[in-house]
Design a protein around this motif. Structure first.
Motif, PDB file in Angstrom:
ATOM      1  N   LEU A  88      11.565 -19.710  -4.600  1.00 50.19           N
ATOM      2  CA  LEU A  88      10.252 -19.982  -4.035  1.00 50.19           C
ATOM      3  C   LEU A  88      10.153 -19.310  -2.680  1.00 50.19           C
ATOM      4  CD1 LEU A  88       9.960 -23.801  -4.819  1.00 50.19           C
ATOM      5  CD2 LEU A  88       8.902 -21.914  -6.073  1.00 50.19           C
ATOM      6  N   ASP A  89       8.959 -18.894  -2.333  1.00 44.99           N
ATOM      7  CA  ASP A  89       8.683 -18.252  -1.059  1.00 44.99           C
ATOM      8  C   ASP A  89       8.467 -19.348  -0.002  1.00 44.99           C
ATOM      9  OD1 ASP A  89       7.952 -15.937   0.586  1.00 44.99           O
ATOM     10  OD2 ASP A  89       5.917 -16.779   0.494  1.00 44.99           O
ATOM     11  N   VAL A  90       9.300 -19.362   1.026  1.00 44.70           N
ATOM     12  CA  VAL A  90       9.231 -20.423   2.043  1.00 44.70           C
ATOM     13  C   VAL A  90       7.841 -20.518   2.675  1.00 44.70           C
ATOM     14  CG1 VAL A  90      10.157 -21.259   4.249  1.00 44.70           C
ATOM     15  CG2 VAL A  90      11.719 -20.437   2.465  1.00 44.70           C
ATOM     16  N   PRO A  91       7.211 -19.419   3.106  1.00 47.29           N
ATOM     17  CA  PRO A  91       5.858 -19.566   3.668  1.00 47.29           C
ATOM     18  C   PRO A  91       4.858 -20.206   2.698  1.00 47.29           C
ATOM     19  CG  PRO A  91       6.758 -17.431   4.246  1.00 47.29           C
ATOM     20  CD  PRO A  91       7.711 -18.039   3.257  1.00 47.29           C
ATOM     21  N   GLU A  92       5.011 -19.931   1.406  1.00 45.52           N
ATOM     22  CA  GLU A  92       4.122 -20.541   0.419  1.00 45.52           C
ATOM     23  C   GLU A  92       4.364 -22.052   0.320  1.00 45.52           C
ATOM     24  OE1 GLU A  92       2.774 -19.822  -4.233  1.00 45.52           O
ATOM     25  OE2 GLU A  92       4.387 -18.612  -3.392  1.00 45.52           O
ATOM     26  N   VAL A  93       5.626 -22.459   0.391  1.00 45.23           N
ATOM     27  CA  VAL A  93       5.954 -23.891   0.360  1.00 45.23           C
ATOM     28  C   VAL A  93       5.444 -24.571   1.625  1.00 45.23           C
ATOM     29  CG1 VAL A  93       7.827 -25.591   0.274  1.00 45.23           C
ATOM     30  CG2 VAL A  93       7.923 -23.548  -1.188  1.00 45.23           C
ATOM     31  N   VAL A  94       5.632 -23.936   2.767  1.00 41.08           N
ATOM     32  CA  VAL A  94       5.137 -24.482   4.038  1.00 41.08           C
ATOM     33  C   VAL A  94       3.622 -24.673   3.961  1.00 41.08           C
ATOM     34  CG1 VAL A  94       4.763 -23.964   6.496  1.00 41.08           C
ATOM     35  CG2 VAL A  94       7.032 -23.614   5.471  1.00 41.08           C
ATOM     36  N   LYS A  95       2.926 -23.687   3.455  1.00 41.00           N
ATOM     37  CA  LYS A  95       1.463 -23.772   3.321  1.00 41.00           C
ATOM     38  C   LYS A  95       1.066 -24.957   2.439  1.00 41.00           C
ATOM     39  CE  LYS A  95      -2.529 -21.112   1.784  1.00 41.00           C
ATOM     40  NZ  LYS A  95      -2.999 -19.896   1.136  1.00 41.00           N
ATOM     41  N   LEU A  96       1.778 -25.127   1.320  1.00 44.27           N
ATOM     42  CA  LEU A  96       1.493 -26.247   0.427  1.00 44.27           C
ATOM     43  C   LEU A  96       1.742 -27.577   1.121  1.00 44.27           C
ATOM     44  CD1 LEU A  96       0.807 -27.439  -2.349  1.00 44.27           C
ATOM     45  CD2 LEU A  96       3.237 -27.231  -2.910  1.00 44.27           C
ATOM     46  N   VAL A  97       2.873 -27.699   1.784  1.00 44.29           N
ATOM     47  CA  VAL A  97       3.219 -28.952   2.463  1.00 44.29           C
ATOM     48  C   VAL A  97       2.183 -29.287   3.541  1.00 44.29           C
ATOM     49  CG1 VAL A  97       4.948 -30.043   3.954  1.00 44.29           C
ATOM     50  CG2 VAL A  97       5.675 -28.809   1.901  1.00 44.29           C
ATOM     51  N   VAL A 128      16.556 -26.451  -2.169  1.00 42.80           N
ATOM     52  CA  VAL A 128      17.531 -25.561  -2.804  1.00 42.80           C
ATOM     53  C   VAL A 128      16.806 -24.405  -3.494  1.00 42.80           C
ATOM     54  CG1 VAL A 128      19.445 -25.392  -4.446  1.00 42.80           C
ATOM     55  CG2 VAL A 128      19.166 -27.456  -3.071  1.00 42.80           C
ATOM     56  N   ALA A 129      15.663 -24.692  -4.106  1.00 41.04           N
ATOM     57  CA  ALA A 129      14.875 -23.630  -4.736  1.00 41.04           C
ATOM     58  C   ALA A 129      14.443 -22.594  -3.695  1.00 41.04           C
ATOM     59  CB  ALA A 129      13.667 -24.218  -5.454  1.00 41.04           C
ATOM     60  N   CYS A 130      14.140 -23.045  -2.494  1.00 43.74           N
ATOM     61  CA  CYS A 130      13.815 -22.114  -1.400  1.00 43.74           C
ATOM     62  C   CYS A 130      15.050 -21.312  -0.987  1.00 43.74           C
ATOM     63  CB  CYS A 130      13.253 -22.869  -0.199  1.00 43.74           C
ATOM     64  SG  CYS A 130      11.610 -23.547  -0.439  1.00 43.74           S
ATOM     65  N   PHE A 131      16.172 -21.997  -0.859  1.00 44.81           N
ATOM     66  CA  PHE A 131      17.424 -21.343  -0.451  1.00 44.81           C
ATOM     67  C   PHE A 131      17.819 -20.234  -1.433  1.00 44.81           C
ATOM     68  CE2 PHE A 131      22.107 -21.179  -0.816  1.00 44.81           C
ATOM     69  CZ  PHE A 131      22.421 -20.738   0.465  1.00 44.81           C
ATOM     70  N   PHE A 132      17.628 -20.492  -2.722  1.00 43.96           N
ATOM     71  CA  PHE A 132      17.960 -19.495  -3.747  1.00 43.96           C
ATOM     72  C   PHE A 132      16.880 -18.418  -3.872  1.00 43.96           C
ATOM     73  CE2 PHE A 132      20.778 -22.677  -6.208  1.00 43.96           C
ATOM     74  CZ  PHE A 132      21.930 -22.172  -5.629  1.00 43.96           C
ATOM     75  N   LYS A 133      15.845 -18.513  -3.036  1.00 39.53           N
ATOM     76  CA  LYS A 133      14.724 -17.570  -3.038  1.00 39.53           C
ATOM     77  C   LYS A 133      13.953 -17.589  -4.363  1.00 39.53           C
ATOM     78  CE  LYS A 133      16.728 -14.522   0.484  1.00 39.53           C
ATOM     79  NZ  LYS A 133      16.558 -15.474   1.498  1.00 39.53           N
TER      80      LYS A 133
END
Length: 174
Positions: free
Chosen positions: A116-125, A109-114
């Motif tokens: 958090l930056d999705v590419p940054e989350v993907v990189k972390l995961v 949801v934090a990604c959906f609301f922008k």
């Protein structure tokens, strides 16, 4: 545990956080080291927060939210800062290598609301240690996260008491 995977609990139905809490309980019973990071949440009166802090102090729990319900049209700078701080905490815990299971509750949801930056989350995961089980919860999961997960479960809302005017109930919904 030799190999941990990426799990996602998503969808518009009830039960995403509840499923993650059940997994935490199971993991704890098997001697796992567990951390729970809650995005968009800052309520210490919820059943899970009270139970974890009183009965399961070995679970590290962190909340990053303002405590207010947010919508896409009413996002504040504080909401953004809280989410960013949550992501920094997640990165530190993941990199520490001391956990077997980490749950990132409502990160989708934090990604959906922008927030958090999705590419940054993907990189972390993607950077998670091989033996870490990583769980992401929340509706509106970005397709980029679905693509890298090994397990994705969608909770589907078929019937819900909210549709008949029921309010969230202490001990059941929170």
């Amino acid at each position: 545990m030799n190999k941990g995977i990426i799990q996602i609990y998503t969808g518009n139905g009830k039960g995403k956080t509840t499923a993650a809490l059940g997994l935490i309980l199971r993991a704890l019973g098997s001697g796992f080291k567990v951390a729970l990071i809650q995005f968009l949440k800052n309520r210490q009166d919820t059943g899970e927060f009270k139970m974890i802090t009183k009965k399961f102090p070995e679970i590290e729990i962190y909340q990053f939210g303002t405590g207010k319900f947010i919508t896409k049209s009413a996002i504040t700078q504080e909401d953004r800062e809280q989410a960013k701080n949550g992501l920094i905490k997640a990165k530190n815990l993941i990199e520490s290598g001391k956990f077997d299971l980490i749950v990132l509750d409502e990160i989708n949801v934090a990604c959906f609301f922008k927030l958090l930056d999705v590419p940054e989350v993907v990189k972390l995961v993607k950077s998670k240690p091989e033996n870490l089980e990583l769980v992401l919860t929340g509706r509106y999961t970005p397709k980029e996260l679905i693509e890298i997960a090994e397990l994705v479960t969608e909770m589907k809302d078929i019937k819900h008491p909210y549709h008949n005017g029921f309010q969230a109930r202490k001990g059941i919904e929170y």
